[in-house]
Each structure stands twice: as structure tokens, then as C-alpha cells.
Design a protein around this motif. Sequence first.
Motif, PDB file in Angstrom:
ATOM      1  N   GLY A 248       0.788  -1.226   0.000  1.00 50.83           N
ATOM      2  CA  GLY A 248       0.000   0.000   0.000  1.00 50.83           C
ATOM      3  C   GLY A 248       0.815   1.269   0.000  1.00 50.83           C
ATOM      4  O   GLY A 248       0.270   2.354  -0.124  1.00 50.83           O
ATOM      5  N   ALA A 249       2.131   1.154   0.113  1.00 53.47           N
ATOM      6  CA  ALA A 249       2.980   2.344   0.180  1.00 53.47           C
ATOM      7  C   ALA A 249       3.510   2.723  -1.194  1.00 53.47           C
ATOM      8  O   ALA A 249       3.716   1.880  -2.054  1.00 53.47           O
ATOM      9  CB  ALA A 249       4.161   2.103   1.118  1.00 53.47           C
ATOM     10  N   VAL A 250       3.711   4.013  -1.365  1.00 54.90           N
ATOM     11  CA  VAL A 250       4.459   4.532  -2.505  1.00 54.90           C
ATOM     12  C   VAL A 250       5.753   5.096  -1.937  1.00 54.90           C
ATOM     13  O   VAL A 250       5.723   5.903  -1.006  1.00 54.90           O
ATOM     14  CB  VAL A 250       3.669   5.619  -3.265  1.00 54.90           C
ATOM     15  N   ARG A 251       6.859   4.651  -2.462  1.00 56.64           N
ATOM     16  CA  ARG A 251       8.162   5.109  -1.983  1.00 56.64           C
ATOM     17  C   ARG A 251       8.879   5.845  -3.098  1.00 56.64           C
ATOM     18  O   ARG A 251       8.781   5.472  -4.262  1.00 56.64           O
ATOM     19  CB  ARG A 251       9.002   3.931  -1.501  1.00 56.64           C
ATOM     20  N   LEU A 252       9.597   6.894  -2.697  1.00 59.54           N
ATOM     21  CA  LEU A 252      10.427   7.667  -3.626  1.00 59.54           C
ATOM     22  C   LEU A 252      11.882   7.349  -3.351  1.00 59.54           C
ATOM     23  O   LEU A 252      12.324   7.375  -2.194  1.00 59.54           O
ATOM     24  CB  LEU A 252      10.198   9.167  -3.445  1.00 59.54           C
ATOM     25  N   TRP A 253      12.618   7.086  -4.412  1.00 59.19           N
ATOM     26  CA  TRP A 253      14.034   6.738  -4.323  1.00 59.19           C
ATOM     27  C   TRP A 253      14.835   7.745  -5.136  1.00 59.19           C
ATOM     28  O   TRP A 253      14.478   8.066  -6.268  1.00 59.19           O
ATOM     29  CB  TRP A 253      14.267   5.347  -4.899  1.00 59.19           C
ATOM     30  N   ASP A 254      15.938   8.238  -4.550  1.00 60.55           N
ATOM     31  CA  ASP A 254      16.867   9.088  -5.292  1.00 60.55           C
ATOM     32  C   ASP A 254      17.631   8.221  -6.282  1.00 60.55           C
ATOM     33  O   ASP A 254      18.054   7.109  -5.956  1.00 60.55           O
ATOM     34  CB  ASP A 254      17.860   9.780  -4.345  1.00 60.55           C
ATOM     35  N   MET A 255      17.819   8.743  -7.461  1.00 62.65           N
ATOM     36  CA  MET A 255      18.554   8.027  -8.499  1.00 62.65           C
ATOM     37  C   MET A 255      19.842   8.766  -8.802  1.00 62.65           C
ATOM     38  O   MET A 255      19.860   9.989  -8.719  1.00 62.65           O
ATOM     39  CB  MET A 255      17.717   7.923  -9.779  1.00 62.65           C
ATOM     40  N   PRO A 256      20.914   8.099  -9.126  1.00 64.60           N
ATOM     41  CA  PRO A 256      20.993   6.668  -9.378  1.00 64.60           C
ATOM     42  C   PRO A 256      21.421   5.850  -8.167  1.00 64.60           C
ATOM     43  O   PRO A 256      21.582   4.646  -8.268  1.00 64.60           O
ATOM     44  CB  PRO A 256      22.048   6.571 -10.472  1.00 64.60           C
ATOM     45  N   ASN A 257      21.562   6.465  -6.975  1.00 61.80           N
ATOM     46  CA  ASN A 257      22.112   5.733  -5.831  1.00 61.80           C
ATOM     47  C   ASN A 257      21.114   4.819  -5.134  1.00 61.80           C
ATOM     48  O   ASN A 257      21.499   3.960  -4.352  1.00 61.80           O
ATOM     49  CB  ASN A 257      22.759   6.699  -4.823  1.00 61.80           C
ATOM     50  N   GLY A 258      19.810   4.998  -5.361  1.00 60.30           N
ATOM     51  CA  GLY A 258      18.812   4.110  -4.779  1.00 60.30           C
ATOM     52  C   GLY A 258      18.486   4.366  -3.328  1.00 60.30           C
ATOM     53  O   GLY A 258      17.880   3.527  -2.680  1.00 60.30           O
ATOM     54  N   ARG A 259      18.868   5.538  -2.802  1.00 65.46           N
ATOM     55  CA  ARG A 259      18.514   5.869  -1.409  1.00 65.46           C
ATOM     56  C   ARG A 259      17.054   6.273  -1.322  1.00 65.46           C
ATOM     57  O   ARG A 259      16.571   7.048  -2.141  1.00 65.46           O
ATOM     58  CB  ARG A 259      19.371   7.010  -0.897  1.00 65.46           C
ATOM     59  N   GLU A 260      16.374   5.763  -0.292  1.00 63.93           N
ATOM     60  CA  GLU A 260      14.973   6.130  -0.114  1.00 63.93           C
ATOM     61  C   GLU A 260      14.871   7.580   0.325  1.00 63.93           C
ATOM     62  O   GLU A 260      15.519   8.004   1.277  1.00 63.93           O
ATOM     63  CB  GLU A 260      14.294   5.229   0.915  1.00 63.93           C
ATOM     64  N   ARG A 261      14.065   8.351  -0.379  1.00 62.38           N
ATOM     65  CA  ARG A 261      13.844   9.758  -0.054  1.00 62.38           C
ATOM     66  C   ARG A 261      12.620   9.921   0.831  1.00 62.38           C
ATOM     67  O   ARG A 261      12.622  10.709   1.770  1.00 62.38           O
ATOM     68  CB  ARG A 261      13.656  10.582  -1.317  1.00 62.38           C
ATOM     69  N   ALA A 262      11.534   9.189   0.523  1.00 60.39           N
ATOM     70  CA  ALA A 262      10.289   9.369   1.269  1.00 60.39           C
ATOM     71  C   ALA A 262       9.372   8.179   1.065  1.00 60.39           C
ATOM     72  O   ALA A 262       9.443   7.484   0.056  1.00 60.39           O
ATOM     73  CB  ALA A 262       9.576  10.634   0.798  1.00 60.39           C
ATOM     74  N   THR A 263       8.497   7.980   2.058  1.00 56.17           N
ATOM     75  CA  THR A 263       7.365   7.072   1.929  1.00 56.17           C
ATOM     76  C   THR A 263       6.129   7.945   1.973  1.00 56.17           C
ATOM     77  O   THR A 263       5.939   8.702   2.930  1.00 56.17           O
ATOM     78  CB  THR A 263       7.329   6.041   3.067  1.00 56.17           C
ATOM     79  N   LEU A 264       5.324   7.868   0.932  1.00 58.03           N
ATOM     80  CA  LEU A 264       4.145   8.707   0.859  1.00 58.03           C
ATOM     81  C   LEU A 264       2.979   8.040   1.578  1.00 58.03           C
ATOM     82  O   LEU A 264       2.778   6.830   1.465  1.00 58.03           O
ATOM     83  CB  LEU A 264       3.777   8.972  -0.600  1.00 58.03           C
ATOM     84  N   ALA A 265       2.239   8.835   2.324  1.00 59.41           N
ATOM     85  CA  ALA A 265       1.093   8.343   3.087  1.00 59.41           C
ATOM     86  C   ALA A 265      -0.092   8.169   2.157  1.00 59.41           C
ATOM     87  O   ALA A 265      -1.074   8.896   2.222  1.00 59.41           O
ATOM     88  CB  ALA A 265       0.768   9.311   4.223  1.00 59.41           C
ATOM     89  N   ALA A 266       0.032   7.220   1.257  1.00 61.84           N
ATOM     90  CA  ALA A 266      -1.025   6.976   0.279  1.00 61.84           C
ATOM     91  C   ALA A 266      -1.217   5.480   0.142  1.00 61.84           C
ATOM     92  O   ALA A 266      -0.262   4.723   0.161  1.00 61.84           O
ATOM     93  CB  ALA A 266      -0.641   7.567  -1.076  1.00 61.84           C
ATOM     94  N   VAL A 267      -2.444   5.075   0.050  1.00 60.60           N
ATOM     95  CA  VAL A 267      -2.725   3.686  -0.284  1.00 60.60           C
ATOM     96  C   VAL A 267      -2.831   3.660  -1.806  1.00 60.60           C
ATOM     97  O   VAL A 267      -3.851   4.020  -2.376  1.00 60.60           O
ATOM     98  CB  VAL A 267      -4.020   3.190   0.374  1.00 60.60           C
ATOM     99  N   ALA A 268      -1.732   3.323  -2.436  1.00 58.73           N
ATOM    100  CA  ALA A 268      -1.676   3.376  -3.891  1.00 58.73           C
ATOM    101  C   ALA A 268      -0.710   2.327  -4.400  1.00 58.73           C
ATOM    102  O   ALA A 268       0.184   1.893  -3.687  1.00 58.73           O
ATOM    103  CB  ALA A 268      -1.227   4.759  -4.343  1.00 58.73           C
ATOM    104  N   SER A 269      -0.923   1.944  -5.631  1.00 58.97           N
ATOM    105  CA  SER A 269      -0.033   0.959  -6.225  1.00 58.97           C
ATOM    106  C   SER A 269       0.660   1.475  -7.480  1.00 58.97           C
ATOM    107  O   SER A 269       1.551   0.814  -7.987  1.00 58.97           O
ATOM    108  CB  SER A 269      -0.801  -0.319  -6.562  1.00 58.97           C
ATOM    109  N   GLN A 270       0.255   2.646  -7.976  1.00 61.80           N
ATOM    110  CA  GLN A 270       0.854   3.173  -9.191  1.00 61.80           C
ATOM    111  C   GLN A 270       0.979   4.683  -9.108  1.00 61.80           C
ATOM    112  O   GLN A 270       0.299   5.321  -8.307  1.00 61.80           O
ATOM    113  CB  GLN A 270      -0.005   2.813 -10.400  1.00 61.80           C
ATOM    114  N   GLY A 271       1.821   5.237  -9.970  1.00 62.98           N
ATOM    115  CA  GLY A 271       1.984   6.683  -9.997  1.00 62.98           C
ATOM    116  C   GLY A 271       2.492   7.153 -11.339  1.00 62.98           C
ATOM    117  O   GLY A 271       2.948   6.353 -12.157  1.00 62.98           O
TER     118      GLY A 271
END
Length: 99
Positions: A52-75
Motif C-alpha cells: 500500500g505504500a508509494v516510496r520515492l528513491w533518489d537516483m541513481p544511488n537508490g537511497r529512499e527519499r520518502a514514503t508517501l502516506a497513500a494507499v496506492a499501487s501506481q503513480g
Amino acid sequence: ALLATGHEDGTVRLWDMPSGRERATVTGHTDTVLSGVFSPDGALLATGSRDGAVRLWDMPNGRERATLAAVASQGVFSPDSALLATFSGDETVCLWAIT
């Protein structure tokens, strides 16, 4: 160029293209990763999962930037990479400002 693949164990693998070599494996989701989309500027990857989470990753290093408080599967990102729209099977849509 990068290719992202989602997996049942919640990981996302980043592949260098065209060499086909794995560059990194990123973790954070707790269930199958269903989708992934790169921002048009290539700076971010947004992934959606059965958890249920949407996560944002910085590229190209793959570090997690944020977890969005959304019940979603696509963006999908706006053309200028400033906004992310997330949506799920129950027709919920959220619009996020990316900073």
C-alpha cells in the motif's frame, strides 16, 4: 540508462542498461512491488507495492527519499518532475508536490 524491476520480496533491483549488470538492490517495501516509474528528469523513482505504500528513491544511488502516506499501487510524474499523481484500484488519486 537504468531499468528498475520489482520483486515479490519487496525489493527493487536497478540495472545498468545496455550492459545488463545489476547496479543496486533497494529495500523498503514489505510486499510485492507492483509498479515503478522514473521521473522525466531521471532524479527519482517512485514505486508502488501490495503493502500500500508509494516510496520515492533518489537516483541513481537508490537511497529512499520518502514514503508517501497513500494507499496506492501506481503513480505518474508530471513532465517537469515537480508533481507525482498516485492512484489505486479503488479510484483514489493523490497529487504530491516533489521538493
